[in-house]
Design a protein around this motif. Structure first.
Motif, PDB file in Angstrom:
ATOM      1  N   ARG A  48       0.847  -1.190   0.000  1.00  0.00           N
ATOM      2  CA  ARG A  48       0.000   0.000   0.000  1.00  0.00           C
ATOM      3  C   ARG A  48       0.882   1.239   0.000  1.00  0.00           C
ATOM      4  O   ARG A  48       2.067   1.165   0.320  1.00  0.00           O
ATOM      5  N   SER A  49       0.310   2.367  -0.360  1.00  0.00           N
ATOM      6  CA  SER A  49       1.111   3.583  -0.366  1.00  0.00           C
ATOM      7  C   SER A  49       1.631   3.807   1.054  1.00  0.00           C
ATOM      8  O   SER A  49       0.910   3.650   2.031  1.00  0.00           O
ATOM      9  N   GLY A  50       2.883   4.107   1.161  1.00  0.00           N
ATOM     10  CA  GLY A  50       3.518   4.304   2.460  1.00  0.00           C
ATOM     11  C   GLY A  50       4.214   3.074   3.005  1.00  0.00           C
ATOM     12  O   GLY A  50       5.006   3.187   3.937  1.00  0.00           O
ATOM     13  N   ASP A  51       3.920   1.882   2.464  1.00  0.00           N
ATOM     14  CA  ASP A  51       4.619   0.671   2.901  1.00  0.00           C
ATOM     15  C   ASP A  51       6.050   0.687   2.371  1.00  0.00           C
ATOM     16  O   ASP A  51       6.292   1.134   1.247  1.00  0.00           O
ATOM     17  N   SER A  52       6.965   0.169   3.160  1.00  0.00           N
ATOM     18  CA  SER A  52       8.369   0.114   2.758  1.00  0.00           C
ATOM     19  C   SER A  52       8.653  -1.179   1.997  1.00  0.00           C
ATOM     20  O   SER A  52       8.551  -2.270   2.567  1.00  0.00           O
ATOM     21  N   GLY A  53       8.997  -1.042   0.726  1.00  0.00           N
ATOM     22  CA  GLY A  53       9.347  -2.206  -0.075  1.00  0.00           C
ATOM     23  C   GLY A  53      10.639  -2.845   0.393  1.00  0.00           C
ATOM     24  O   GLY A  53      10.796  -4.064   0.341  1.00  0.00           O
ATOM     25  N   LYS A  54      11.557  -2.031   0.880  1.00  0.00           N
ATOM     26  CA  LYS A  54      12.836  -2.567   1.366  1.00  0.00           C
ATOM     27  C   LYS A  54      12.627  -3.414   2.615  1.00  0.00           C
ATOM     28  O   LYS A  54      13.207  -4.485   2.754  1.00  0.00           O
ATOM     29  N   ARG A  55      11.780  -2.951   3.502  1.00  0.00           N
ATOM     30  CA  ARG A  55      11.530  -3.679   4.751  1.00  0.00           C
ATOM     31  C   ARG A  55      10.817  -4.999   4.472  1.00  0.00           C
ATOM     32  O   ARG A  55      11.142  -6.025   5.047  1.00  0.00           O
ATOM     33  N   LYS A  56       9.851  -4.996   3.550  1.00  0.00           N
ATOM     34  CA  LYS A  56       9.126  -6.229   3.224  1.00  0.00           C
ATOM     35  C   LYS A  56      10.038  -7.244   2.533  1.00  0.00           C
ATOM     36  O   LYS A  56       9.811  -8.442   2.615  1.00  0.00           O
ATOM     37  N   GLY A  57      11.065  -6.771   1.839  1.00  0.00           N
ATOM     38  CA  GLY A  57      11.991  -7.669   1.161  1.00  0.00           C
ATOM     39  C   GLY A  57      13.115  -8.177   2.032  1.00  0.00           C
ATOM     40  O   GLY A  57      13.892  -9.047   1.617  1.00  0.00           O
ATOM     41  N   LEU A  58      13.204  -7.679   3.253  1.00  0.00           N
ATOM     42  CA  LEU A  58      14.304  -8.043   4.149  1.00  0.00           C
ATOM     43  C   LEU A  58      14.400  -9.549   4.418  1.00  0.00           C
ATOM     44  O   LEU A  58      15.508 -10.094   4.396  1.00  0.00           O
ATOM     45  N   PRO A  59      13.303 -10.271   4.644  1.00  0.00           N
ATOM     46  CA  PRO A  59      13.451 -11.729   4.870  1.00  0.00           C
ATOM     47  C   PRO A  59      14.090 -12.452   3.683  1.00  0.00           C
ATOM     48  O   PRO A  59      14.887 -13.375   3.882  1.00  0.00           O
ATOM     49  N   TYR A  60      13.773 -12.035   2.468  1.00  0.00           N
ATOM     50  CA  TYR A  60      14.362 -12.668   1.283  1.00  0.00           C
ATOM     51  C   TYR A  60      15.835 -12.306   1.155  1.00  0.00           C
ATOM     52  O   TYR A  60      16.654 -13.137   0.756  1.00  0.00           O
ATOM     53  N   THR A  61      16.185 -11.095   1.519  1.00  0.00           N
ATOM     54  CA  THR A  61      17.586 -10.674   1.500  1.00  0.00           C
ATOM     55  C   THR A  61      18.390 -11.460   2.536  1.00  0.00           C
ATOM     56  O   THR A  61      19.488 -11.947   2.238  1.00  0.00           O
ATOM     57  N   LEU A  62      17.836 -11.603   3.732  1.00  0.00           N
ATOM     58  CA  LEU A  62      18.540 -12.356   4.779  1.00  0.00           C
ATOM     59  C   LEU A  62      18.713 -13.825   4.402  1.00  0.00           C
ATOM     60  O   LEU A  62      19.778 -14.406   4.629  1.00  0.00           O
ATOM     61  N   LEU A  63      17.677 -14.415   3.798  1.00  0.00           N
ATOM     62  CA  LEU A  63      17.793 -15.799   3.335  1.00  0.00           C
ATOM     63  C   LEU A  63      18.931 -15.925   2.325  1.00  0.00           C
ATOM     64  O   LEU A  63      19.742 -16.864   2.400  1.00  0.00           O
ATOM     65  N   SER A  64      19.010 -14.998   1.399  1.00  0.00           N
ATOM     66  CA  SER A  64      20.080 -15.032   0.393  1.00  0.00           C
ATOM     67  C   SER A  64      21.450 -14.871   1.038  1.00  0.00           C
ATOM     68  O   SER A  64      22.408 -15.553   0.657  1.00  0.00           O
ATOM     69  N   LEU A  65      21.559 -13.966   2.001  1.00  0.00           N
ATOM     70  CA  LEU A  65      22.842 -13.752   2.680  1.00  0.00           C
ATOM     71  C   LEU A  65      23.294 -15.001   3.430  1.00  0.00           C
ATOM     72  O   LEU A  65      24.484 -15.316   3.456  1.00  0.00           O
ATOM     73  N   LEU A  66      22.342 -15.711   4.015  1.00  0.00           N
ATOM     74  CA  LEU A  66      22.701 -16.900   4.791  1.00  0.00           C
ATOM     75  C   LEU A  66      22.934 -18.133   3.922  1.00  0.00           C
ATOM     76  O   LEU A  66      23.839 -18.912   4.180  1.00  0.00           O
TER      77      LEU A  66
END
Length: 125
Positions: A48-66
């Motif tokens: 929704r407008s105002g939602d952070s796309g970076k924050r919502k993608g954080l679990p996928y980023t962390l999975l990739s890092l690990l």
């Protein structure tokens, strides 16, 4: 259609939210096992407008890092690509989704053509 974040919203409500700045995104993640690496996309997320796309993608980023960088040579390459993509807020697929939503809306029915049969008792003669 399986989209995370539109539960309980009508097509019209989703379209209004997009007009206010909402968007549909896909995140990427990378997982490596021994020498094999897999790069996958998440399900579609509605922000929704105002939602952070970076924050919502954080679990996928962390999975990739690990788990992503282990496989040589594609693990490190795809891990970096997924981190870059997710840190930009994910891949925007709003245009494609809006085309689907617009095709789901009912079109305005054209008026039925008037019948040219004569009216009254003389119609049967």
């Amino acid at each position: 259609m399986n989209v995370k974040g539109i539960e309980g919203l009508s097509v019209e409500q989703v379209m209004e939210e997009v007009r206010r700045g909402g968007r549909f995104v896909i995140y990427q993640y990378c997982v490596s096992v021994a020498i094999m690496s897999f790069r996958r996309s998440s399900m579609i997320h509605f922000l929704r407008s105002g939602d952070s796309g970076k924050r919502k993608g954080l679990p996928y980023t962390l999975l990739s890092l690990l788990a992503g960088w282990w496989g040589i040579p594609w693990g490190p390459i795809w891990t970096v690509q997924t981190i870059v993509n997710n840190s930009r807020g994910g891949k925007d697929v709003t245009q494609e989704m809006m085309a689907l939503f617009e095709s789901a809306l009912p079109t305005q029915a054209e008026p039925a053509p008037a019948s040219h049969q004569p009216a009254g008792p003389a119609a049967g003669r």
